[in-house]
Scaffold this active site. Structure first.
Site, PDB file in Angstrom:
ATOM      1  CG  ASP A 146     -73.128   8.771 -62.641  1.00 53.65           C
ATOM      2  OD1 ASP A 146     -73.768   8.387 -61.825  1.00 53.65           O
ATOM      3  OD2 ASP A 146     -73.664   8.487 -63.909  1.00 53.65           O
ATOM      4  CG  HIS A 219     -76.692   6.500 -61.244  1.00 54.34           C
ATOM      5  ND1 HIS A 219     -75.950   6.899 -62.223  1.00 54.34           N
ATOM      6  CD2 HIS A 219     -77.977   6.019 -61.752  1.00 54.34           C
ATOM      7  CE1 HIS A 219     -76.937   7.241 -63.107  1.00 54.34           C
ATOM      8  NE2 HIS A 219     -78.182   6.592 -62.963  1.00 54.34           N
ATOM      9  CB  SER A 556     -78.837   5.788 -66.023  1.00 51.10           C
ATOM     10  OG  SER A 556     -79.318   6.945 -65.438  1.00 51.10           O
TER      11      SER A 556
END
Length: 771
Positions: A146, A219, A556
């Site tokens: 990620d 994220h 996600s």
């Protein structure tokens, strides 16, 4: 245009094309399965061979390009380098090369959710016995590929976790803002990659990264804590979603691989990260990233498909997000059968803001805002089209298009806009209105109102078409229309839930419709998890410190829920393969919501398997599935044969002497031993189609299962035999499913086959396209 110009135009275009094809670009050279264990001597020998290969095609006056950017030498072989199209074409004819493709930028697909899943499991009936872990739960290692990680987050506290497993071979890379001491018994590994993809105009370029595993986007921190974050009591996002934040397996180890930046993720770097994760010793890999649904390459030109094939081959499970390009069909990505592909749903919690009109009427909107407005004061209301700047199309002002407003017409007013233009996101609309010094924004958007948007401290609310019509009617019928927007409040026990998220990408898969995708659905709307602290002005309520948690939506967020569930099952069934864990989660998933009714989508219609896969995950029930459908490497190699790849390339990929079946057609893909069934073409005028499956008993010995078919009207579905017996010593039994579409309607029909033994319900969902 003169005749001379017409003659010169083709020459000019040819020159442009030729010049473009001669510009070196980053390419991946994939050479199949690794021939060694990736030791240093073998790696050096391989690199020498790669450099010799490059020297043979790169002109002598450009020798500086004769260098390797990424080396792949553990799970699979290959490298990446700067090549022109013509050089790549010449190199593709090399005997040892499986495929060559340009590097591409992939997209990021961007707590109460786990409590919701556990409560749903309780309502559907708990397992008849509590399975006990066969190994310590902190022995499971999850690789998160990620944007990196924020190690100071309390979600990565290692209190109560034992020593790092001795099998771990990874590293904690240092940087100016990241020390080895930032890793601990929880966060046991952190890597970053020196070369990242950047965008200059429409061209992609390689550039040195910031040189740290640290996550500046949030994220990667959010997804890692969702999968395996430690328990953090009293967590919230400035008071919203308050409770204990935790991952699916709070005791699991995390290894972070920073392969993405703010412009996306380089495919070549992703491949390197997957190769490193396998070598480091992770048990499973979670990837909330994917190609654009508009430009999906075939499997041998897709870095995620290639890397995850070798992960599966080496016993490492891979879970991927299905994408955020819904609700259109054929938008799901990461659809190779060896990938566990995840769709997104909501949970039984919503975030709402009230719009109060000057006449006292109130409307409930969707929002995450920390507005300081109150009921005691209202502000002038204006419709976007009525605040258009001179010479600006009304349609642009209606949609809060950048530069469309006359600031004097919106200052200190609440603006009402619509969502006719999908190119103008909610974030852009909010920024446009905020920049014009407006007091707030009411957005009329029937589609996205189910996914709350975080506007920070700026007053914002999103309403559907019915409420929007009444608000517009009030403005048009009132001399001095006014309103206010109140701050967001939590709505608990929201119903119905789960429902399919509007944005969640839909099937069928573009590359082949003979594998049902997405596979499964998990919470992905308004999920609270850890975040990199955000110090930007306008994001922090007055008097507050930057929050350690945030609320985000996307597949996600759904993907790490399945990763955490898979890790949970791994602790109980350490000897299970990734396909067994995948099957257990798929055959025990639920197709019902918390109102005990069938799942629906964002338009309140019944959801189908191209939206939800086999249904919503039920981790507790998956601990004891009764039967599983094992998909072995040989099945995946057969899949590649049926898809049309050359036997030579398949042998290189698998490092075996595998022979493709003599009859290899795409329709035979339906026969690989997958937990669901998909038939892309059933001709109503031809004989019935028969599909084979083999079930493995993981429950009690001496079990007998009886099949029950739930088929749609017109489609005749038969199971033979209808009764399968697992006698003493018998673990595997095969059966056949026949489909006859003579009387069925044209298009896809969906149903299921459920095997009962008195304790277990093993559900196989099917989709059949009748022509």
């Amino acid at each position: 245009m003169t005749p001379l110009l017409l003659l010169l135009l083709p020459c000019f275009l040819l020159c442009v094309v030729t010049a473009t094809s001669n510009i070196p670009k980053h390419h991946v050279v994939y050479m199949g399965s690794s021939l060694s264990d990736g030791n240093r001597r073998d790696a050096e020998s391989a690199e020498s061979g790669y450099l010799e290969m490059l020297s043979s095609i790169i002109p002598s006056h450009q020798r500086e390009r004769t260098s390797i950017i990424h080396r792949y030498n553990h799970a699979f072989r290959g490298f990446s380098a700067m090549l022109t199209e013509s050089e790549a074409s010449v190199l593709s004819g090399h005997d040892g090369i499986v495929s060559i493709f340009p590097d591409s930028i992939l997209e990021l697909h961007t707590t109460r959710s786990w409590d919701f899943l556990q409560e749903a499991a309780a309502e559907s009936g708990r397992v008849s016995h509590r399975a006990r872990p066969t190994t310590s739960s902190d022995d499971v290692i999850i690789g998160m590929i990620d944007t990196g990680i924020w190690p100071e987050s309390p979600s990565f506290n290692d209190e109560g976790i034992g020593a790092v497993p001795s099998r771990w071979k990874g590293v904690c890379m240092e940087g100016p803002d990241f020390k080895k001491s930032n890793c601990n018994r929880k966060l046991i590994g952190a890597r970053y990659y020196n070369m990242q993809m950047t965008m200059i105009g429409n061209q992609s370029h390689l550039a040195a990264s910031k040189g740290s595993p640290r996550d500046f986007l949030g994220h990667g921190t959010h997804t890692a804590s969702t999968a395996a974050g430690a328990r953090v009591p009293n967590a919230s996002y400035y008071g919203l979603a308050q409770g204990t934040a935790k991952g699916g397996l709070p005791s699991a180890r995390i290894a972070s691989y920073k392969a993405c930046s703010d412009v996306g993720c380089s495919g070549a770097t992703l491949l390197k990260a997957i190769d490193d994760a396998i070598r480091d010793g992770v048990d499973m890999i979670s990837i909330s990233i994917g190609m654009s649904s508009l430009f999906q390459p075939d499997y041998l030109s897709d870095p995620i498909a290639i890397g995850t094939f070798h992960a599966e081959q080496m016993g490492v499970m891979v879970i991927c997000s299905g994408g955020n390009d819904g609700p259109d069909p054929y938008t799901v990505v990461n659809t190779a059968p060896w990938i566990f592909t995840v769709a997104a749903s909501n949970i039984d919690r919503d975030f709402q803001s009230t719009v109060v009109l000057g006449n006292g009427k109130t409307f409930t909107g969707s929002a995450i805002n920390f507005s300081n407005l109150t009921r005691s004061r209202t502000y002038p209301l204006v419709i976007g089209k009525d605040a258009a700047a001179n010479f600006t199309p009304v349609s642009e002002a209606r949609n809060c298009y950048p530069g469309s407003f006359d600031p004097e017409k919106v200052v200190n007013k609440i603006v009402v806009c619509v969502a006719d233009d999908p190119t103008v996101s909610r974030k852009i609309k909010k920024l446009v209105v905020e920049d014009a010094k407006a007091k707030g924004l009411i957005l009329i958007d029937e589609d996205e109102k189910s996914v709350p948007f975080d506007s920070g401290v700026f007053p914002f609310a999103e309403v559907g078409d019915i409420a929007g019509f009444q608000i517009l009617n009030y403005i048009n019928s009132t001399k001095n229309p006014k309103a206010t927007i109140l701050p967001t409040v939590d709505i608990h026990r929201y119903r119905p839930a789960p429902t399919v998220a509007y944005f969640s990408s839909r099937g069928p898969a573009q590359l082949t419709e003979n594998v049902l995708k997405p596979d499964i659905m998990a919470p992905g709307v308004a999920i609270l998890a850890a975040i990199s602290p955000d110090n930007k002005s306008g994001s922090i309520p007055h008097g507050e410190k930057p929050s350690k948690f945030s609320i985000k939506s996307g597949t996600s967020m759904a993907c790490p829920h399945v990763t955490g569930a898979a890790a949970f099952i791994k602790t109980v069934h350490r000897g299970w393969t990734s396909s067994m864990i995948k099957s257990a989660l798929m055959t025990t998933a639920t197709m019902y919501n918390n109102m005990k009714k069938p799942l629906i989508n964002s338009t309140n219609n019944y959801a189908n398997p191209h939206e939800v896969g086999v249904g919503e995950i039920n981790p507790i029930k998956a601990l004891n599935p009764g039967l599983v459908f094992e998909t072995i490497t040989e099945n995946y190699l057969e899949f590649l044969c049926y898809y049309g790849y050359k036997e030579k390339n398949i042998r290189s990929m698998s490092n075996t002497k595998f022979n493709c079946p003599k009859i290899s057609t795409e329709e035979l893909i339906s026969n690989i031993n997958y937990p669901s069934i998909s038939v892309s073409k059933l001709n109503r005028h031809k004989p019935i189609m028969t599909i084979k499956r083999t079930a493995t008993n993981v429950g009690a010995p001496n079990s007998t299962y009886i099949a029950k078919v739930n088929a749609p009207v017109g489609l005749v579905v038969k199971v033979l035999p209808e009764r399968i017996v697992f006698a003493e010593g018998v673990r595997k039994v095969s059966f056949q499913v026949s489909f006859n579409g003579k009387e069925a309607p044209t298009g896809y029909s969906f149903g299921s086959i459920t095997w009962f033994d008195g304790r277990h319900s093993v559900n196989t969902v099917f989709g059949v396209n009748v022509e």
